[in-house]
Design a protein around this motif. Sequence first.
Motif, PDB file in Angstrom:
ATOM      1  N   ILE A 100       0.819  -0.736  -0.166  1.00 53.51           N
ATOM      2  CA  ILE A 100       0.145   0.206   0.211  1.00 53.51           C
ATOM      3  C   ILE A 100       1.409   1.330   0.106  1.00 53.51           C
ATOM      4  CG2 ILE A 100      -1.861   0.836   1.481  1.00 53.51           C
ATOM      5  CD1 ILE A 100      -2.702  -1.524   2.593  1.00 53.51           C
ATOM      6  N   ALA A 101       2.094   1.156   0.407  1.00 52.04           N
ATOM      7  CA  ALA A 101       2.636   2.650   0.909  1.00 52.04           C
ATOM      8  C   ALA A 101       3.298   2.983  -0.103  1.00 52.04           C
ATOM      9  CB  ALA A 101       3.374   2.560   2.473  1.00 52.04           C
ATOM     10  N   ASN A 102       3.927   1.697  -1.124  1.00 54.88           N
ATOM     11  CA  ASN A 102       4.294   1.558  -2.534  1.00 54.88           C
ATOM     12  C   ASN A 102       3.620   2.285  -3.751  1.00 54.88           C
ATOM     13  OD1 ASN A 102       6.833   1.881  -0.971  1.00 54.88           O
ATOM     14  ND2 ASN A 102       6.676  -0.726  -1.514  1.00 54.88           N
ATOM     15  N   THR A 103       2.538   2.542  -3.097  1.00 52.37           N
ATOM     16  CA  THR A 103       1.067   2.826  -4.036  1.00 52.37           C
ATOM     17  C   THR A 103       1.787   4.060  -4.396  1.00 52.37           C
ATOM     18  OG1 THR A 103       0.123   0.715  -3.967  1.00 52.37           O
ATOM     19  CG2 THR A 103      -0.585   2.235  -5.505  1.00 52.37           C
ATOM     20  N   PRO A 104       1.061   4.848  -5.745  1.00 52.32           N
ATOM     21  CA  PRO A 104       0.351   6.293  -5.060  1.00 52.32           C
ATOM     22  C   PRO A 104      -0.717   6.231  -4.712  1.00 52.32           C
ATOM     23  CG  PRO A 104       1.886   6.047  -7.456  1.00 52.32           C
ATOM     24  CD  PRO A 104       2.142   4.429  -6.603  1.00 52.32           C
ATOM     25  N   VAL A 105      -0.620   7.542  -4.151  1.00 54.03           N
ATOM     26  CA  VAL A 105      -2.183   7.779  -3.647  1.00 54.03           C
ATOM     27  C   VAL A 105      -3.213   8.398  -4.473  1.00 54.03           C
ATOM     28  CG1 VAL A 105      -3.548   9.154  -2.299  1.00 54.03           C
ATOM     29  CG2 VAL A 105      -1.381   8.430  -0.905  1.00 54.03           C
ATOM     30  N   GLY A 106      -4.516   7.540  -4.417  1.00 53.87           N
ATOM     31  CA  GLY A 106      -5.452   7.909  -5.135  1.00 53.87           C
ATOM     32  C   GLY A 106      -5.522   6.598  -6.941  1.00 53.87           C
ATOM     33  N   GLU A 107      -4.413   5.978  -6.552  1.00 55.19           N
ATOM     34  CA  GLU A 107      -4.455   5.027  -7.165  1.00 55.19           C
ATOM     35  C   GLU A 107      -4.935   3.074  -6.712  1.00 55.19           C
ATOM     36  OE1 GLU A 107      -0.583   4.611  -9.577  1.00 55.19           O
ATOM     37  OE2 GLU A 107      -0.368   6.451 -10.273  1.00 55.19           O
ATOM     38  N   VAL A 109      -4.762  -0.472  -5.478  1.00 54.16           N
ATOM     39  CA  VAL A 109      -3.257  -0.982  -5.014  1.00 54.16           C
ATOM     40  C   VAL A 109      -3.506  -2.358  -5.927  1.00 54.16           C
ATOM     41  CG1 VAL A 109      -1.185  -2.516  -3.023  1.00 54.16           C
ATOM     42  CG2 VAL A 109      -3.042  -0.189  -3.042  1.00 54.16           C
ATOM     43  N   THR A 110      -2.424  -2.755  -6.737  1.00 49.83           N
ATOM     44  CA  THR A 110      -3.046  -4.535  -7.666  1.00 49.83           C
ATOM     45  C   THR A 110      -1.686  -4.864  -7.848  1.00 49.83           C
ATOM     46  OG1 THR A 110      -2.020  -2.747  -9.586  1.00 49.83           O
ATOM     47  CG2 THR A 110      -4.452  -3.463  -9.043  1.00 49.83           C
ATOM     48  N   TYR A 116      -2.678 -11.608  -5.173  1.00 46.34           N
ATOM     49  CA  TYR A 116      -3.657 -13.119  -5.187  1.00 46.34           C
ATOM     50  C   TYR A 116      -4.319 -12.987  -4.478  1.00 46.34           C
ATOM     51  CZ  TYR A 116       1.542 -14.322  -6.449  1.00 46.34           C
ATOM     52  OH  TYR A 116       2.267 -14.269  -7.509  1.00 46.34           O
ATOM     53  N   SER A 117      -4.707 -11.546  -3.612  1.00 50.72           N
ATOM     54  CA  SER A 117      -6.349 -11.622  -3.462  1.00 50.72           C
ATOM     55  C   SER A 117      -6.297  -9.695  -2.742  1.00 50.72           C
ATOM     56  CB  SER A 117      -5.534 -11.863  -1.687  1.00 50.72           C
ATOM     57  OG  SER A 117      -7.173 -11.036  -0.899  1.00 50.72           O
ATOM     58  N   ARG A 118      -8.005  -9.734  -3.359  1.00 50.95           N
ATOM     59  CA  ARG A 118      -8.232  -8.183  -3.687  1.00 50.95           C
ATOM     60  C   ARG A 118      -8.444  -7.600  -2.602  1.00 50.95           C
ATOM     61  NH1 ARG A 118     -11.873 -10.653  -7.753  1.00 50.95           N
ATOM     62  NH2 ARG A 118     -13.846 -10.380  -6.357  1.00 50.95           N
TER      63      ARG A 118
END
Length: 188
Positions: A100-107, A109-110, A116-118
């Motif tokens: 989560i921390a490595n995903t830009p805010v507003g995008e 997390v995939t 492997y899990s939503r």
Amino acid sequence: MSLVPAFEIGLWNTWLLMLPLVLIPPIMASVKKGLFKKTESTASLSKTEKRAFVFSKVFLVLSFLYSIFLPLKLGTLWFYVGLPISLLGIAMYIVVSVNIANTPVGEPVTMGLYRYSRHPMYVASFPALVGAGIASASWLFLLLAILVTVTHFMNGIFEERLCLAAYGSFYQKYVNRTPRWIGIPKEG
């Protein structure tokens, strides 16, 4: 295993295993502003969904408060079985937090465990809580763990609706290839 063991405040209590689950989300939200903005808004939720959201928080807080007074059963089979289960859940929870921390805010997390899990944060909380319940040999704590898990899983379902509204077709493609709870992602 007892339903309600003796209440004792101590260093080696179940709170040690609960601390990451309780501290990581608020720390992440304070460091990365707007992180949970898309999924923490209860404005568009139905009455049932709002109740599930509130109850998930209440059950988690009750679990943590109870864990402060719940000694771990050090040196017993309960402890040796529950500890690795709980640590596995905590490790997964930390990995998900890094994702989560490595995903830009507003995008959405995939990446990472989100392939492997939503809802890997909810999935990770299950072994963390159940393992803590086993390590403390408390039926009451296990019951709270199950209540937290059920309400978390209910939250996951309506969070998907919020994410679909926020991210549109990109999130729909993610939903189509990624299992809701856990599994192997589909190609494409």
